[in-house]
Design a protein around this motif. Structure first.
Motif, PDB file in Angstrom:
ATOM      1  N   ILE A  44       0.842  -1.194   0.000  1.00 14.70           N
ATOM      2  CA  ILE A  44       0.000   0.000   0.000  1.00 14.70           C
ATOM      3  C   ILE A  44       0.877   1.244   0.000  1.00 14.70           C
ATOM      4  N   TYR A  45       0.441   2.244  -0.777  1.00 13.61           N
ATOM      5  CA  TYR A  45       1.140   3.529  -0.771  1.00 13.61           C
ATOM      6  C   TYR A  45       0.092   4.627  -0.584  1.00 13.61           C
ATOM      7  N   ASP A  46      -0.081   5.043   0.668  1.00 10.84           N
ATOM      8  CA  ASP A  46      -1.031   6.113   0.969  1.00 10.84           C
ATOM      9  C   ASP A  46      -0.482   6.951   2.112  1.00 10.84           C
ATOM     10  N   ALA A  47      -1.324   7.755   2.731  1.00 10.08           N
ATOM     11  CA  ALA A  47      -0.848   8.681   3.760  1.00 10.08           C
ATOM     12  C   ALA A  47      -0.281   7.946   4.968  1.00 10.08           C
ATOM     13  N   GLN A  48      -0.806   6.755   5.285  1.00  8.89           N
ATOM     14  CA  GLN A  48      -0.360   6.018   6.457  1.00  8.89           C
ATOM     15  C   GLN A  48       0.808   5.064   6.177  1.00  8.89           C
ATOM     16  N   GLU A  49       0.824   4.493   4.982  1.00  6.72           N
ATOM     17  CA  GLU A  49       1.801   3.448   4.668  1.00  6.72           C
ATOM     18  C   GLU A  49       2.377   3.696   3.277  1.00  6.72           C
ATOM     19  N   TRP A  93       6.588   0.075  -1.545  1.00  9.49           N
ATOM     20  CA  TRP A  93       6.587  -0.477  -2.902  1.00  9.49           C
ATOM     21  C   TRP A  93       7.010  -1.937  -2.882  1.00  9.49           C
ATOM     22  N   ALA A  94       6.938  -2.597  -1.729  1.00  8.89           N
ATOM     23  CA  ALA A  94       7.483  -3.946  -1.576  1.00  8.89           C
ATOM     24  C   ALA A  94       6.751  -4.981  -2.415  1.00  8.89           C
ATOM     25  N   GLY A  95       5.446  -4.819  -2.614  1.00  8.66           N
ATOM     26  CA  GLY A  95       4.668  -5.817  -3.330  1.00  8.66           C
ATOM     27  C   GLY A  95       4.865  -5.759  -4.833  1.00  8.66           C
ATOM     28  N   GLN A  96       4.554  -6.868  -5.487  1.00  7.10           N
ATOM     29  CA  GLN A  96       4.602  -6.875  -6.957  1.00  7.10           C
ATOM     30  C   GLN A  96       3.504  -5.979  -7.503  1.00  7.10           C
ATOM     31  N   ALA A  97       2.375  -5.882  -6.779  1.00  6.18           N
ATOM     32  CA  ALA A  97       1.295  -4.960  -7.111  1.00  6.18           C
ATOM     33  C   ALA A  97       1.127  -3.995  -5.944  1.00  6.18           C
ATOM     34  N   THR A  98       1.292  -2.695  -6.222  1.00  5.85           N
ATOM     35  CA  THR A  98       1.154  -1.676  -5.184  1.00  5.85           C
ATOM     36  C   THR A  98      -0.118  -0.878  -5.417  1.00  5.85           C
ATOM     37  N   PHE A  99      -0.887  -0.681  -4.350  1.00  9.37           N
ATOM     38  CA  PHE A  99      -2.153   0.052  -4.432  1.00  9.37           C
ATOM     39  C   PHE A  99      -1.942   1.427  -3.810  1.00  9.37           C
ATOM     40  N   ALA A 100      -2.045   2.455  -4.649  1.00  8.13           N
ATOM     41  CA  ALA A 100      -1.649   3.799  -4.233  1.00  8.13           C
ATOM     42  C   ALA A 100      -2.808   4.778  -4.303  1.00  8.13           C
ATOM     43  N   MET A 101      -2.809   5.743  -3.373  1.00 10.61           N
ATOM     44  CA  MET A 101      -3.767   6.829  -3.420  1.00 10.61           C
ATOM     45  C   MET A 101      -3.168   7.985  -4.224  1.00 10.61           C
ATOM     46  N   VAL A 102      -3.941   8.505  -5.137  1.00 11.75           N
ATOM     47  CA  VAL A 102      -3.442   9.506  -6.078  1.00 11.75           C
ATOM     48  C   VAL A 102      -2.886  10.731  -5.360  1.00 11.75           C
ATOM     49  N   GLN A 103      -3.613  11.249  -4.373  1.00  9.69           N
ATOM     50  CA  GLN A 103      -3.183  12.483  -3.711  1.00  9.69           C
ATOM     51  C   GLN A 103      -1.827  12.316  -3.038  1.00  9.69           C
ATOM     52  N   THR A 104      -1.546  11.126  -2.524  1.00  8.92           N
ATOM     53  CA  THR A 104      -0.260  10.872  -1.870  1.00  8.92           C
ATOM     54  C   THR A 104       0.847  10.676  -2.894  1.00  8.92           C
ATOM     55  N   LEU A 105       0.613   9.810  -3.856  1.00  9.18           N
ATOM     56  CA  LEU A 105       1.647   9.506  -4.847  1.00  9.18           C
ATOM     57  C   LEU A 105       1.960  10.714  -5.719  1.00  9.18           C
ATOM     58  N   GLY A 106       0.956  11.580  -5.922  1.00  8.14           N
ATOM     59  CA  GLY A 106       1.138  12.705  -6.833  1.00  8.14           C
ATOM     60  C   GLY A 106       2.081  13.783  -6.339  1.00  8.14           C
ATOM     61  N   ARG A 107       2.488  13.730  -5.082  1.00  6.01           N
ATOM     62  CA  ARG A 107       3.434  14.729  -4.583  1.00  6.01           C
ATOM     63  C   ARG A 107       4.811  14.491  -5.198  1.00  6.01           C
ATOM     64  N   GLU A 108       5.470  15.572  -5.527  1.00  3.36           N
ATOM     65  CA  GLU A 108       6.755  15.489  -6.242  1.00  3.36           C
ATOM     66  C   GLU A 108       7.765  14.638  -5.494  1.00  3.36           C
ATOM     67  N   SER A 109       7.806  14.780  -4.174  1.00  3.80           N
ATOM     68  CA  SER A 109       8.793  14.027  -3.385  1.00  3.80           C
ATOM     69  C   SER A 109       8.515  12.529  -3.441  1.00  3.80           C
ATOM     70  N   ASN A 110       7.253  12.152  -3.510  1.00  3.32           N
ATOM     71  CA  ASN A 110       6.900  10.728  -3.569  1.00  3.32           C
ATOM     72  C   ASN A 110       7.108  10.149  -4.967  1.00  3.32           C
ATOM     73  N   LEU A 111       6.868  10.953  -5.997  1.00  2.00           N
ATOM     74  CA  LEU A 111       7.081  10.484  -7.369  1.00  2.00           C
ATOM     75  C   LEU A 111       8.545  10.137  -7.613  1.00  2.00           C
ATOM     76  N   LYS A 112       9.437  10.857  -6.959  1.00  2.00           N
ATOM     77  CA  LYS A 112      10.864  10.593  -7.146  1.00  2.00           C
ATOM     78  C   LYS A 112      11.263   9.223  -6.601  1.00  2.00           C
ATOM     79  N   LEU A 113      10.481   8.708  -5.651  1.00  2.00           N
ATOM     80  CA  LEU A 113      10.783   7.416  -5.037  1.00  2.00           C
ATOM     81  C   LEU A 113      10.098   6.251  -5.746  1.00  2.00           C
ATOM     82  N   MET A 114       9.265   6.562  -6.735  1.00  2.00           N
ATOM     83  CA  MET A 114       8.499   5.512  -7.415  1.00  2.00           C
ATOM     84  C   MET A 114       9.408   4.671  -8.309  1.00  2.00           C
ATOM     85  N   PRO A 115       9.339   3.344  -8.186  1.00  2.00           N
ATOM     86  CA  PRO A 115      10.180   2.484  -9.034  1.00  2.00           C
ATOM     87  C   PRO A 115       9.644   2.428 -10.468  1.00  2.00           C
ATOM     88  N   LYS A 116      10.393   1.814 -11.343  1.00  2.00           N
ATOM     89  CA  LYS A 116       9.965   1.620 -12.724  1.00  2.00           C
ATOM     90  C   LYS A 116       8.776   0.647 -12.743  1.00  2.00           C
TER      91      LYS A 116
END
Length: 574
Positions: free
Chosen positions: A81-86, A89-112
């Motif tokens: 899970i990738y959201d405000a609390q957690e 990116w450990a899982g093969q499928a990650t479930f993310a909340m847009v508002q959290t992932l959309g921040r520039e600092s978080n996008l830089k940490l996103m894997p390929k």
């Protein structure tokens, strides 16, 4: 867990489109199982163990819900899970909340990523989504992008084509109604003397001018006429009303209350606590009507709602579909005991249903949906083309006479021929007693049955470690859909295969030993038929108790469907 046959087809078509175009959009209404289908697409795409996917959602609670359903469809694939609390990116499928992932600092940490999945994909044109999509593409130009939505046409007319070049599949409302996963709407267009004025209301950037609609509709005589028509056609139904303004909604709710019908008001200026309290009173039955202004259009479902009143026009078909969709959900009898729902009455006191004509979505990836221009008709006197809803020609003054059928409209031209779920099911269904009154199917872990008694069909399910459960009550199609979904929910492909040799093999001596003597002379009895009969016999008492709780005092019914007859006996009249 199994997908329904139509869901499997949706997954197959979506995967084919992804392989061909590298992106695709799938369209499916509420009730189709969008999360299950996106899980099927994602799981098959990730069969290569090195691939990585991200599933986007726009609300916190959806990330965990989507992850849980995904794990049921794909138990072998790891999730995170990738959201405000957690933020993982450990899982093969990650479930993310847009508002959290959309921040520039978080996008830089996103894997390929190899696959980006967008739930509620009509949001994909919004800036935050585009920022995520562009970042994913920058990291991997070959990434596949898959979206699912019930409403592909945006209210702001922004195009989805920069993200999705094609539509892989579209499940229609008609399909879901015919398959028993939604109830049909019975739609009435009622002119209380306002249609001519409403047809002249101008559109704003977002919708019709609701202050102008208020000036037309928010009048005591009109509200009284609305309540009179409601009492005539839907007085015993839980009802949601859509109004133009807060002032209009308050007056309508007050009028219902003055007429002896408890009503609640919901609007955007109420606190969240006040909204919850009002909805709680409605859902508990303390109030029969809930009147709202643009709050309950989406994201709210109370399945016993079986009447929708439209006191405002809708410029966009997608909004109309969302409003009417609040009343199309089927009933789970365990959540709503004693409630039987076979349809939804829609009372349109505006012009929306005539404006849009059909409840089916017309997908336009290029945007510029327009505002749903009214269908036209030709004036017989001067030949001018005027809106189909017009009662008078604006050029020559010709007046169309009102007919007896003017107040009822078939919104979607639904052909209500029942889809034969028995043939389309992943399981083989057996007619236990040869009279179409008791049908059962079994797997390795679960069983399901559909029974007719006292004028109603009942869907039942159970299993080895699953107590018997009432799944649905009412129409045969709805009960079959619920029973089939129960098996899909608890079985695997191995249990569902209808081509296995053992299904047609003769019943075993062990099976015959536990069946009544009459069946031992039936040399055509197969192992699978015997399995269904035994499942019925072993669970008959539980089936009886749960159904009889719904058929109070019907002693005659106790010897009917669930009574256990020999082959060849006929169904008693309920």
């Amino acid at each position: 867990m199994l997908l329904r046959p139509r869901q499997k087809l949706f997954v197959e078509r979506s995967l084919a489109a992804l392989n061909k175009h590298q992106n695709t959009l799938g369209v499916a209404p509420t009730g189709a199982g969008k999360t299950i289908m996106l899980s099927g697409v994602t799981g098959q795409w990730l069969e290569n163990g090195d691939a990585k996917a991200c599933v986007l959602a726009h609300r916190d609670e959806l990330t965990s819900q989507n992850a849980a359903k995904f794990s049921r469809v794909n138990p072998a694939i790891s999730t995170s899970i990738y959201d405000a609390q957690e933020k993982s990116w450990a899982g093969q499928a990650t479930f993310a909340m847009v508002q959290t992932l959309g921040r520039e600092s978080n996008l830089k940490l996103m894997p390929k990523l190899d696959l980006l999945v967008i739930d509620e994909a009509h949001h994909a044109a919004a800036p935050t989504y585009r920022r995520i999509i562009d970042s994913v593409r920058d990291s991997n130009p070959d990434v596949a992008i898959f979206g699912v939505t019930a409403t592909p046409n945006r209210g702001d007319n922004k195009a989805l084509r920069p993200v999705f070049s094609n539509v892989s599949d579209q499940i229609t409302l008609a399909e879901l109604i015919q398959s028993g996963h939604l109830v049909p709407p019975r739609t009435y267009v009622v002119d209380v003397g306002t249609q001519s004025e409403l047809s002249q209301v101008k559109r704003t950037a977002d919708d019709f001018d609701m202050s102008a609609v208020d000036a037309i509709m928010n009048k005591a005589p009109i509200t009284e006429a609305v309540i009179r028509h409601w009492k005539e056609k839907a007085h015993d139904r839980s009802t949601v009303v859509f109004c133009s303004t807060i002032h209009h909604a308050k007056n309508v709710a007050e009028a219902f209350s003055s007429s002896g019908v408890n009503a609640e008001v919901i609007h955007g200026e109420l606190s969240s606590e006040a909204r919850k309290s009002a909805l709680s009173r409605f859902e508990s039955g303390e109030s029969q009507v809930v009147v709202n202004v643009a709050v309950l259009t989406e994201g709210w479902d109370y399945p016993p709602t079986s009447c929708v009143i439209l006191l405002r026009p809708s410029s966009y078909k997608s909004t109309l579909i969302q409003m009417i969709g609040r009343g199309l959900r089927t009933i789970d009898p365990n959540e709503h005991p004693g409630v039987v729902k076979s349809d939804c009455v829609v009372l349109d006191f505006g012009t929306s249903t005539m404006l849009h004509g059909s409840l089916e979505q017309d997908v336009n990836l290029d945007g510029h949906e327009g505002h749903g221009e009214a269908p036209q008709k030709e004036c017989p006197d001067c030949g001018a083309m005027v809106p189909a809803a017009a009662k008078e020609c604006s050029l020559c003054g010709h007046v169309w006479e009102r007919t007896d059928t003017d107040d009822k409209v078939d919104l979607a031209d639904f052909v209500m021929s029942e889809i034969d779920l028995l043939k389309r099911s992943s399981f083989r269904w057996c007619d236990l007693f040869g009279d179409d009154a008791a049908l059962m199917a079994t797997g390795f872990e679960a069983w399901a049955g559909v029974f007719f008694l006292a004028g109603h069909w009942f869907g039942m399910g159970g299993g080895k470690k699953l107590p018997a459960r009432l799944l649905a009550m009412g129409e045969r199609t709805v009960c079959l859909a619920a029973a089939d979904d129960w098996l899909n929910d608890h079985e695997t492909e191995d249990a569902a295969s209808k081509s296995r040799k053992w299904l047609n093999q003769a019943a075993t001596a062990q099976q015959l030993r536990y069946l009544p003597p009459a069946y031992r002379q039936d040399f055509g009895l197969t192992r699978y038929q015997a399995s269904c009969l035994l499942a019925f016999q072993f669970n008959k008492r539980d089936i009886q108790s749960r159904i009889f709780n719904k058929v109070e005092g019907d002693e005659q019914g106790r010897s009917s469907v669930v009574g256990g007859r020999k082959p060849g006996t006929t169904r008693e009249a309920a």
